[in-house]
Write an enzyme that holds these catalytic residues in place. Structure first.
Site, mmCIF file in Angstrom:
data_model
loop_
_atom_site.group_PDB
_atom_site.id
_atom_site.type_symbol
_atom_site.label_atom_id
_atom_site.label_comp_id
_atom_site.label_asym_id
_atom_site.label_seq_id
_atom_site.Cartn_x
_atom_site.Cartn_y
_atom_site.Cartn_z
ATOM 1 N N ASN A 10 0.783 -1.173 0.203
ATOM 2 C CA ASN A 10 0.152 0.100 0.072
ATOM 3 C C ASN A 10 0.796 1.276 0.077
ATOM 4 O OD1 ASN A 10 -1.905 2.120 0.258
ATOM 5 N ND2 ASN A 10 -2.149 1.466 2.592
ATOM 6 N N TRP A 11 1.000 1.844 -0.911
ATOM 7 C CA TRP A 11 1.964 2.898 -1.410
ATOM 8 C C TRP A 11 1.567 4.261 -0.857
ATOM 9 C CZ3 TRP A 11 4.034 2.825 -7.059
ATOM 10 C CH2 TRP A 11 4.444 1.396 -7.284
ATOM 11 N N LYS A 12 0.333 4.351 -0.295
ATOM 12 C CA LYS A 12 -0.581 5.429 0.092
ATOM 13 C C LYS A 12 -0.243 6.768 -0.721
ATOM 14 C CE LYS A 12 0.020 3.309 4.573
ATOM 15 N NZ LYS A 12 -0.074 3.420 6.020
ATOM 16 N N GLY A 15 2.786 -1.122 4.391
ATOM 17 C CA GLY A 15 2.875 0.359 3.947
ATOM 18 C C GLY A 15 4.183 0.798 3.754
ATOM 19 N N GLY A 16 4.904 1.399 4.640
ATOM 20 C CA GLY A 16 6.231 1.924 4.521
ATOM 21 C C GLY A 16 7.182 1.204 3.750
ATOM 22 N N SER A 52 3.549 -1.784 10.438
ATOM 23 C CA SER A 52 4.941 -2.027 10.721
ATOM 24 C C SER A 52 5.418 -3.243 10.327
ATOM 25 C CB SER A 52 5.290 -1.568 11.983
ATOM 26 O OG SER A 52 4.926 -0.182 12.162
ATOM 27 N N GLU A 99 -5.383 -4.774 10.609
ATOM 28 C CA GLU A 99 -4.487 -3.822 10.977
ATOM 29 C C GLU A 99 -4.702 -3.242 12.007
ATOM 30 O OE1 GLU A 99 -2.518 -2.538 6.715
ATOM 31 O OE2 GLU A 99 -4.269 -1.461 7.083
ATOM 32 N N HIS A 153 -9.552 1.140 4.893
ATOM 33 C CA HIS A 153 -8.214 1.464 5.420
ATOM 34 C C HIS A 153 -8.474 2.301 6.630
ATOM 35 C CE1 HIS A 153 -4.194 2.747 6.266
ATOM 36 N NE2 HIS A 153 -3.866 1.444 5.765
HETATM 37 P P1 PGA Z 1 2.889 0.544 7.726
HETATM 38 O O1 PGA Z 1 1.358 0.446 6.964
HETATM 39 O O2 PGA Z 1 3.553 -1.212 7.131
HETATM 40 O O3 PGA Z 1 3.514 1.322 7.184
HETATM 41 O O4 PGA Z 1 2.649 0.173 9.233
HETATM 42 C C1 PGA Z 1 0.652 -0.567 6.959
HETATM 43 C C2 PGA Z 1 -0.808 0.010 6.471
HETATM 44 O O5 PGA Z 1 -1.333 1.028 6.588
HETATM 45 O O6 PGA Z 1 -1.550 -0.708 5.588
#
Ligand code: PGA
Length: 251
Positions: free
Chosen positions: A9-11, A235-236, A214, A168, A96
């Protein structure tokens, strides 16, 4: 056998050019061969989908990060499930926690999004999870139960086969604080039992439930090892091709 899935998920990150480069780097790595039964999905911003479709092999899935509740019409700024499908995506993330908290999306709206996604042949990646306060109060299971009961209400068993769930915990998203493998397994098991109660054993067994929050190369293996954890929503760490692929190779 349930599918094992690692989705990035690149946001709201990357320009179109940067996104193309990231997708190409992921594709190059994935083309060296994937672990048996593991699928990867990229969820870039809307603006990137059609271009990325052109540069990745068919075995890499594409997702949008959100879709409109409505099919078409006077909804300035919205993007419909049909548009997303026509751009080349096969999936859409719905619910999300950032959509739920920042944009105040309700369970009822999310239920509409899931239904319009399925109608347009997209597989919803339906997110659920409690915040820190709810975890500390010990009501995390009830919170997730309500999100699933309402967000995934009135779906036929046939349609439910398209749904992927992502658990999540909000306190773990972007915080560097990961759920312990025990906490993840406990909640994934809870969700699977809930699916059994609501949609029967077959659906419960078949539905992939991903962990998000995370997740990184150093902790993915111990999380994915759990019997009810079928992969991750990243995400990150999905913004670096090598890290994302290291996670996908953690099974
Ligand atoms: P994160 O985000 O891996 O940066 O914690 C996960 C997500 O929001 O899907």
């Amino acid at each position: 056998m349930r599918r094992k899935i690692v989705a990035g998920n690149w946001k709201m990150n990357t320009t179109v050019q940067e996104g193309l480069e990231l997708a190409e780097a992921v594709a190059k790595n994935a083309e060296k061969g994937m672990p048996e039964g593991v699928s990867i999905i990229l969820a870039p911003p809307f603006t990137h989908i059609a271009g990325i479709k052109e540069v990745i092999p068919d075995f890499i899935g594409l997702a949008a990060q959100n879709c409109a509740t409505e099919e078409s019409g006077a909804f300035t700024g919205e993007v419909s499930a049909g548009m997303i499908a026509s751009a080349g995506a096969q999936y859409v993330i719905t619910g999300h926690s950032e959509r739920r908290s920042i944009y105040r999306e309700t369970d009822l709206e999310l239920n509409k999004k899931v239904k319009t996604a399925i109608k347009n042949k997209l597989s919803p990646v339906f997110c659920c999870g409690e915040n820190l306060d709810e975890r500390q109060k010990g009501i995390h299971s009830e919170v997730v139960r309500k999100q699933i009961e309402k967000g995934l209400a009135d779906i036929t068993k046939d349609d439910f086969q398209k749904i992927i769930i992502a658990y999540e915990p909000v306190w773990a998203i972007g915080t560097g604080k990961t759920a312990t493998p025990g906490q993840a397994q406990e909640m994934h098991h809870f969700i699977r039992n809930l699916l059994k109660e609501l949609y029967g054993e077959k659906i419960a067994d078949q539905t992939s439930i991903l962990y998000g929050g995370s997740c990184k190369p150093s902790n993915a293996a111990e999380i994915f090892e759990n019997i009810d954890v079928d992969g991750g929503l990243i995400g990150g760490a999905s913004l670096k091709a090598d890290d994302f692929m290291a996670i996908a190779r953690s099974f």
